[in-house]
Design a protein around this motif. Structure first.
Motif, PDB file in Angstrom:
ATOM      1  N   ARG A  75       0.809  -1.225   0.000  1.00  0.00           N
ATOM      2  CA  ARG A  75       0.000   0.000   0.000  1.00  0.00           C
ATOM      3  C   ARG A  75       0.841   1.275   0.000  1.00  0.00           C
ATOM      4  N   VAL A  76       2.059   1.211   0.565  1.00  0.00           N
ATOM      5  CA  VAL A  76       2.920   2.386   0.722  1.00  0.00           C
ATOM      6  C   VAL A  76       4.211   2.145  -0.049  1.00  0.00           C
ATOM      7  N   PRO A  77       4.598   3.029  -0.975  1.00  0.00           N
ATOM      8  CA  PRO A  77       5.825   2.821  -1.749  1.00  0.00           C
ATOM      9  C   PRO A  77       7.024   2.543  -0.841  1.00  0.00           C
ATOM     10  N   LEU A  78       7.666   1.401  -1.050  1.00  0.00           N
ATOM     11  CA  LEU A  78       8.835   0.968  -0.283  1.00  0.00           C
ATOM     12  C   LEU A  78       8.565   0.847   1.220  1.00  0.00           C
ATOM     13  N   GLY A  79       7.307   0.863   1.614  1.00  0.00           N
ATOM     14  CA  GLY A  79       7.005   0.803   3.041  1.00  0.00           C
ATOM     15  C   GLY A  79       7.609   1.951   3.816  1.00  0.00           C
ATOM     16  N   MET A  80       7.650   3.134   3.189  1.00  0.00           N
ATOM     17  CA  MET A  80       8.304   4.285   3.821  1.00  0.00           C
ATOM     18  C   MET A  80       7.594   4.711   5.097  1.00  0.00           C
ATOM     19  N   THR A  81       8.355   5.323   5.976  1.00  0.00           N
ATOM     20  CA  THR A  81       7.856   5.782   7.265  1.00  0.00           C
ATOM     21  C   THR A  81       7.446   7.244   7.181  1.00  0.00           C
ATOM     22  N   SER A  82       6.240   7.534   7.648  1.00  0.00           N
ATOM     23  CA  SER A  82       5.717   8.892   7.619  1.00  0.00           C
ATOM     24  C   SER A  82       5.054   9.204   8.945  1.00  0.00           C
ATOM     25  N   THR A  83       5.043  10.479   9.296  1.00  0.00           N
ATOM     26  CA  THR A  83       4.368  10.898  10.530  1.00  0.00           C
ATOM     27  C   THR A  83       2.957  11.406  10.256  1.00  0.00           C
ATOM     28  N   ASN A  84       2.482  11.293   9.024  1.00  0.00           N
ATOM     29  CA  ASN A  84       1.121  11.755   8.718  1.00  0.00           C
ATOM     30  C   ASN A  84       0.330  10.769   7.863  1.00  0.00           C
ATOM     31  N   ARG A  85       0.800   9.523   7.783  1.00  0.00           N
ATOM     32  CA  ARG A  85       0.060   8.509   7.017  1.00  0.00           C
ATOM     33  C   ARG A  85      -1.140   8.027   7.821  1.00  0.00           C
ATOM     34  N   ASP A  86      -2.250   7.779   7.135  1.00  0.00           N
ATOM     35  CA  ASP A  86      -3.412   7.183   7.781  1.00  0.00           C
ATOM     36  C   ASP A  86      -3.149   5.704   8.057  1.00  0.00           C
ATOM     37  N   ALA A  87      -3.785   5.175   9.076  1.00  0.00           N
ATOM     38  CA  ALA A  87      -3.730   3.735   9.328  1.00  0.00           C
ATOM     39  C   ALA A  87      -4.360   2.996   8.149  1.00  0.00           C
ATOM     40  N   LEU A  88      -3.930   1.759   7.925  1.00  0.00           N
ATOM     41  CA  LEU A  88      -4.519   0.968   6.841  1.00  0.00           C
ATOM     42  C   LEU A  88      -6.023   0.806   7.031  1.00  0.00           C
ATOM     43  N   SER A  89      -6.470   0.757   8.289  1.00  0.00           N
ATOM     44  CA  SER A  89      -7.895   0.568   8.564  1.00  0.00           C
ATOM     45  C   SER A  89      -8.734   1.767   8.155  1.00  0.00           C
ATOM     46  N   ALA A  90      -8.103   2.900   7.820  1.00  0.00           N
ATOM     47  CA  ALA A  90      -8.864   4.062   7.348  1.00  0.00           C
ATOM     48  C   ALA A  90      -9.507   3.779   5.995  1.00  0.00           C
ATOM     49  N   ASN A  91      -8.946   2.812   5.258  1.00  0.00           N
ATOM     50  CA  ASN A  91      -9.542   2.396   3.987  1.00  0.00           C
ATOM     51  C   ASN A  91     -10.564   1.300   4.279  1.00  0.00           C
ATOM     52  N   PRO A  92     -11.849   1.513   3.970  1.00  0.00           N
ATOM     53  CA  PRO A  92     -12.885   0.524   4.325  1.00  0.00           C
ATOM     54  C   PRO A  92     -12.607  -0.867   3.775  1.00  0.00           C
ATOM     55  N   ASP A  93     -12.074  -0.948   2.546  1.00  0.00           N
ATOM     56  CA  ASP A  93     -11.794  -2.264   1.963  1.00  0.00           C
ATOM     57  C   ASP A  93     -10.684  -2.981   2.731  1.00  0.00           C
ATOM     58  N   ASP A  94      -9.617  -2.235   3.061  1.00  0.00           N
ATOM     59  CA  ASP A  94      -8.524  -2.838   3.828  1.00  0.00           C
ATOM     60  C   ASP A  94      -8.985  -3.237   5.227  1.00  0.00           C
TER      61      ASP A  94
END
Length: 308
Positions: free
Chosen positions: A170-189
């Protein structure tokens, strides 16, 4: 390079191999260096395959040695999106602190104080740097994949390595961010995670508790984080007929669906974790400080705040 140059430079060290591998893999040998007591963290501002800063510890492996050693050594890595003129220090600080422990793929770290939406990490083999066979032996670049919001809780309810793969998808290269939404924010995920966790349960069979004390009378004292782990295990381990243990030093609590008898001692407790026991934990137990008397096992569990 001639023979005399080789003699003058001395034998190739683990640090030489690490630098060469990074240069060959990233195309950059221009690092900003953050120095700590026992190691450095090198930061590379890269454009490919997407703009980001690559942070790599330098000194967790045997960088000053040229002698082979047994086992696999490690350097820790992290990628943060962006192209800053000067790399941020906080990712280097986090890696330097994490480097104090022995970390392998599948391990995870929960931040006591979240940074923005960043709540923790799960570690995998770095998808680009991989494993290096250097003069001191194998060196694994172990990659910190940032987790956001309730990602940590959902990962612990399932499987760290499988969750890391999902983040990487879901995230390019699994990069670390301090403002990414949790995966659960996507209803399908969220729906997919709920379904797979319900089917597979958790792969985590034991956790270290910050505070844990037991006695032969069936008393169990633990901290709120350990209490949350107990509730999580009841749902995602015990109801799948899998054991779960809490550990702290020589003290341990084992909840085992296959144990025929209860065992109470001053340094350990074993409880037959029946379905009735798991359901009672889910119905009456809470991670809030308090005292909980169980009916399905001869236990009195006290949730304590070690800081109070």
């Amino acid at each position: 390079m001639g023979v005399f140059d080789s003699v003058r430079r001395g034998p190739r060290t683990g640090g030489d191999a690490v630098r060469e591998h990074i240069t060959q893999t990233t195309g950059s040998d221009d690092a900003y260096v953050f120095s700590y007591r026992s190691l450095d963290v090198h930061a590379y501002v890269l454009d490919q395959p997407a703009p980001h800063v690559l942070y790599i510890t330098f000194g967790k492996s045997r960088v000053s040695s040229s002698q082979p050693s047994a086992g696999t050594q490690a350097e820790l890595t992290m990628r943060v999106p962006g192209s800053p003129a000067l790399p941020d220090q906080w990712p280097a600080d986090l890696l330097a602190r994490a480097a104090r422990d022995e970390i392998e793929p599948g391990h995870y770290l929960s931040l006591e104080h979240p940074r923005g939406t960043l709540t923790g990490f799960v570690f995998v083999t770095d998808p680009i740097l991989g494993v290096l066979d250097g003069p001191t032996g194998l060196i694994r670049f172990t990659y910190a994949v940032g987790l956001a919001g309730d990602d940590v809780e959902r990962m612990l309810s399932w499987d760290p390595l499988k969750f890391a793969k999902l983040v990487g998808d879901r995230v390019p290269l699994g990069m670390t961010s301090t403002n990414r939404d949790a995966l659960s924010a996507n209803p399908d995920d969220r729906a997919w995670l709920d379904r797979v966790v319900g089917v597979e349960g958790s792969s985590i069979g034991a956790m270290h508790a910050r505070y844990l004390d037991v006695d032969a009378g069936g008393r169990v004292d633990l901290d709120p984080a350990a209490a949350r782990a107990l509730v999580r295990a009841a749902r995602h381990r015990l109801l799948h007929h899998r054991p779960f243990a809490l550990l702290r030093g020589d003290t341990w609590l084992l909840l085992d669906p296959h144990s025929p008898t209860t065992e109470l001692a001053d340094d350990h407790i074993v409880v037959p974790a029946t379905e009735a026991f798991a359901h009672e934990i889910l119905a009456v137990f809470d991670a809030m400080p308090g005292t909980y008397h169980l009916r399905t096992a001869p236990l009195v569990i006290r949730v304590l705040d070690p800081a109070s």
